[in-house]
Design a protein around this motif. Structure first.
Motif, PDB file in Angstrom:
ATOM      1  N   GLU A 360       0.621  -1.665  -0.033  1.00 13.40           N
ATOM      2  CA  GLU A 360       0.044   0.249  -0.127  1.00 13.40           C
ATOM      3  C   GLU A 360       0.890   1.608  -0.174  1.00 13.40           C
ATOM      4  O   GLU A 360       1.916   1.672   0.534  1.00 13.40           O
ATOM      5  N   THR A 361       0.653   2.204  -1.066  1.00 13.71           N
ATOM      6  CA  THR A 361       0.691   3.541  -0.820  1.00 13.71           C
ATOM      7  C   THR A 361       0.062   4.670  -0.416  1.00 13.71           C
ATOM      8  O   THR A 361      -0.912   4.538  -1.072  1.00 13.71           O
ATOM      9  N   VAL A 370      -7.038   3.920   1.595  1.00 10.88           N
ATOM     10  CA  VAL A 370      -5.866   3.388   2.087  1.00 10.88           C
ATOM     11  C   VAL A 370      -5.578   2.606   3.112  1.00 10.88           C
ATOM     12  O   VAL A 370      -7.010   2.609   3.979  1.00 10.88           O
ATOM     13  N   THR A 371      -4.902   0.773   2.855  1.00 12.19           N
ATOM     14  CA  THR A 371      -5.296  -0.200   3.571  1.00 12.19           C
ATOM     15  C   THR A 371      -3.692  -0.171   4.750  1.00 12.19           C
ATOM     16  O   THR A 371      -3.499   0.254   4.394  1.00 12.19           O
ATOM     17  N   LEU A 372      -4.360  -0.111   6.374  1.00 16.62           N
ATOM     18  CA  LEU A 372      -3.612   0.276   7.014  1.00 16.62           C
ATOM     19  C   LEU A 372      -3.542  -1.327   7.755  1.00 16.62           C
ATOM     20  O   LEU A 372      -4.348  -2.086   7.558  1.00 16.62           O
ATOM     21  N   ARG A 373      -1.899  -1.453   8.459  1.00 11.44           N
ATOM     22  CA  ARG A 373      -2.395  -2.980   9.038  1.00 11.44           C
ATOM     23  C   ARG A 373      -2.923  -2.190  10.775  1.00 11.44           C
ATOM     24  O   ARG A 373      -3.508  -1.920  10.688  1.00 11.44           O
ATOM     25  N   LYS A 379      -1.255   5.068  14.116  1.00 10.26           N
ATOM     26  CA  LYS A 379       0.585   6.047  13.488  1.00 10.26           C
ATOM     27  C   LYS A 379       0.451   6.508  11.712  1.00 10.26           C
ATOM     28  O   LYS A 379       1.504   6.187  11.874  1.00 10.26           O
ATOM     29  N   VAL A 380      -0.704   6.796  11.960  1.00 10.81           N
ATOM     30  CA  VAL A 380      -0.345   7.532  10.673  1.00 10.81           C
ATOM     31  C   VAL A 380      -1.152   9.092  10.470  1.00 10.81           C
ATOM     32  O   VAL A 380      -2.197   8.710  11.077  1.00 10.81           O
TER      33      VAL A 380
END
Length: 644
Positions: A360-361, A370-373, A379-380
């Protein structure tokens, strides 16, 4: 009775000690004198030319800040030019007044003075109309605001037609960079100069047509004349390199005042040496041969005027002079806002390592997903842009407010609408208040037109010495006649007074030759404002006229006001007033009473009383109503042909 002594001759300038010699005795001497005078005037004007180039650059959006920002961007490898504020251009263009003031010549003593004044005024109006001065005035107005000075040249052109006659008076607007004035002149005016050099280019075909007879007498050809130039090719204000002007020839008109009495002209008389290529082509020893007798008229055929006077030198201040520093500051603030917004205005994202899902970017696409963990939402973070343009733009606006203060009537010149005042009379009052802020500059401008009208009057007296039919054409707007055609037979000999010679009371020697005197005391030359042709101005005056009841005492004044307004249907209104208030006496009775003015006056008064009684009787019976400006049937269209 005063005893006249014989006037002493002014000696040749070579007899003066410790002064440079002004020698106009021979063609070679005139060329040499004109050459060093022109060189001296050109070198001493160099500082003023630098100012003119600076004003012209700022008017054309070429600024110091533009070069600074461009060089900085090029060093960083960025191809970018900053935008600049348009205020110098706006300040010049918004203050241009295309209207030419009306000449007014007024008599002083008796009816003959008044009649002569009207005829001389008519001749000046004819010259203005024949030269379409309003078309040329816009260029001079722009120079007036941008450079601080403007010039007219009015002269006798033998090739310009005046009806069926050859020769007429021509007016041209002269660029300031083409005139080189005597450097000794400061603020005492162009007419106090001892010389004026006028340099201009003319196509070689036109040059040959004008001066071929003079060249043939001198044994010269065009190649010899085209060999030398007085100034560099191209204009001082050229924004790009011009191609070689091989087909043009530079002409130098060296106007001067004779330093000494000679057989050709007395001391102080105006002469002209026309030169090209270092050769004298034509020589006019005395320009004013008729009106220049006894020093009546020694004017150069140039008129200089200005808006903002500089008391310390001949050339004056530009409208841009007080704002150049503010323009630079506002340009820097605007460039900073543009550059920082482009380089540092984008959003900045902070993210911890491995916060995004694998592969992912982050992108700048609107609506991106946007896909996060798992458990990495915190954290973003969005930091935002590091710079906003608001602070720089506020500073730029503060500078622009100071620029507008220097203009003094910025909003009104741009025609900005007001939110509080919406009536026609209120808007007209606001405009009037704005004009009062500009009154000083307007006064100097009008004085310049006064000098132009006076010069045109002298030219008409000098050269219109035959019975010339001067014609002022009628004006029509939207199919309605605004001014009837007028014609006048003009001959300047009618205005001259023959002055006999004066002899010494003892020796009987003639101490002053006979000459023709042209009185200047019988007229006053003024420059009135041009008529304001706007809907608001028309409605304002018509509203006042509608509230006035016409009568025998004031109807001529009201009729004159309608003439100034120049509205449709004015002739019908004026005719009705004339028929109502001016008593008609049969021609036979007028002829019989012509020898008895007192009896004629009594008859006129009786006729007026009788007519007034008939009108009162007619009004009581509901008949004979006169036209009323307040009537809905008599409301004329506003000036300019606009529809209410």
């Amino acid at each position: 009775m005063a005893i006249f002594g014989k006037k002493k001759k002014t000696p040749r300038p070579a007899e003066f000690s410790k002064l440079r010699t002004y020698d106009y005795s021979t063609p070679e001497a005139r060329v040499a004198t004109a050459e060093w005078l022109f060189t001296d005037a050109r070198s001493q004007r160099a500082v003023v030319e630098q100012e003119w180039e600076l004003y012209n650059d700022y008017y054309n959006f070429i600024r110091n800040v533009t070069d600074e920002v461009r060089d900085f961007a090029r060093e960083k490898g960025i191809q970018w030019d900053a935008a600049v504020i348009p205020d110098p251009w706006i300040m010049v263009e918004s203050q241009i007044d295309p209207k030419v003031p009306e000449p007014e010549f007024r008599g002083r003593d008796d009816d003959m003075d008044s009649q002569k004044a009207r005829e001389r005024e008519f001749a000046v109006k004819y010259i203005l109309d024949a030269n379409r001065l309003e078309d040329k005035n816009t260029s001079n107005e722009r120079r007036l605001k941008k450079l601080g000075d403007a010039f007219w040249k009015a002269y006798w052109d033998p090739e310009m037609m005046c009806g069926i006659r050859e020769g007429n008076i021509k007016i041209i607007d002269v660029p300031p960079e083409d005139l080189y004035i005597d450097p000794s002149v400061k603020n005492d005016g162009i007419q106090s100069a001892q010389f004026i050099d006028y340099v201009y280019r003319v196509h070689k075909v036109e040059f040959w047509r004008r001066y071929h007879r003079d060249l043939e007498k001198l044994g010269l050809d065009l190649d010899q004349i085209a060999a030398g130039d007085y100034q560099s090719q191209g204009s001082l204000f050229d924004l790009q390199t011009q191609a070689s002007e091989d087909d043009t020839i530079q002409v130098l008109e060296h106007w001067f005042k004779h330093p000494a009495d000679s057989k050709e002209a007395p001391a102080g008389a105006v002469g002209c040496s026309i030169q090209a290529g270092g050769r004298e082509i034509r020589y006019i020893p005395m320009y004013w041969t008729k009106t220049g007798q006894q020093g009546q008229n020694n004017l150069f055929p140039f008129v200089h005027y200005w808006c903002v006077r500089d008391e310390n030198r001949f050339y004056n201040k530009s409208e841009l002079y007080p704002i150049l520093g503010l323009v630079d500051a506002a340009d820097r603030a605007m460039a900073t806002a543009q550059f920082n917004d482009a380089m540092m205005g984008n959003d900045i994202i902070l993210q911890e390592e491995d916060a995004l899902a694998e592969g992912e970017t982050l992108t700048n696409e609107p609506g991106a997903v946007v896909t996060l963990r798992k458990n990495a939402m915190g954290k973003v973070q969005r930091l935002g842009g590091l710079h906003t343009a608001g602070q720089s733009l506020n500073l730029m606006n503060a500078y622009m407010e100071q620029i507008q203060r220097a203009n003094r009537n910025y909003d009104q010149n741009l025609g900005k609408e007001t939110t509080r005042v919406t009536t026609a009379s209120g808007l007209l009052q606001i405009r009037s208040d704005a004009d009062s802020q500009n009154e000083l500059k307007k006064a100097d401008r009008n004085r310049g037109f006064e000098r132009l009208f006076e010069l045109l009057d002298w030219l008409a007296l000098e050269f219109f010495d035959d019975d010339r039919e001067l014609f002022l054409g009628g004006k029509r707007e939207n199919g309605v006649e605004q001014r009837k055609p007028q014609i006048l037979t003009y001959n300047s000999d009618r205005f001259g007074i023959a002055v006999p010679p004066v002899q010494d009371a003892i020796t009987r020697e003639v101490v002053r030759e006979a000459y023709t005197y042209f009185p200047r005391v019988d007229v006053t030359v003024t420059a009135g404002d041009g008529v304001a042709r706007s809907k608001a101005a028309t409605l304002e005056v018509l509203d006042k006229l509608a509230a006035i009841q016409p009568n025998q005492q004031n109807y001529k004044i009201l009729s004159a006001m309608l003439d100034i307004l120049d509205i449709p249907q004015k002739q019908e209104i004026q005719k009705a007033w004339e028929e109502q208030f001016h008593p008609t006496i049969p021609a036979e009775l007028q002829q019989a009473l012509a020898g008895d003015p007192e009896l004629m006056q009594v008859v006129m008064e009786l006729a007026a009383e009788n007519q007034a009684g008939e009108e009162a009787k007619g009004q009581s019976q509901g008949a004979g109503q006169m036209p009323d400006l307040s009537s809905s049937q008599m409301i004329p269209q506003p000036m300019g042909g606009e529809t209410l």
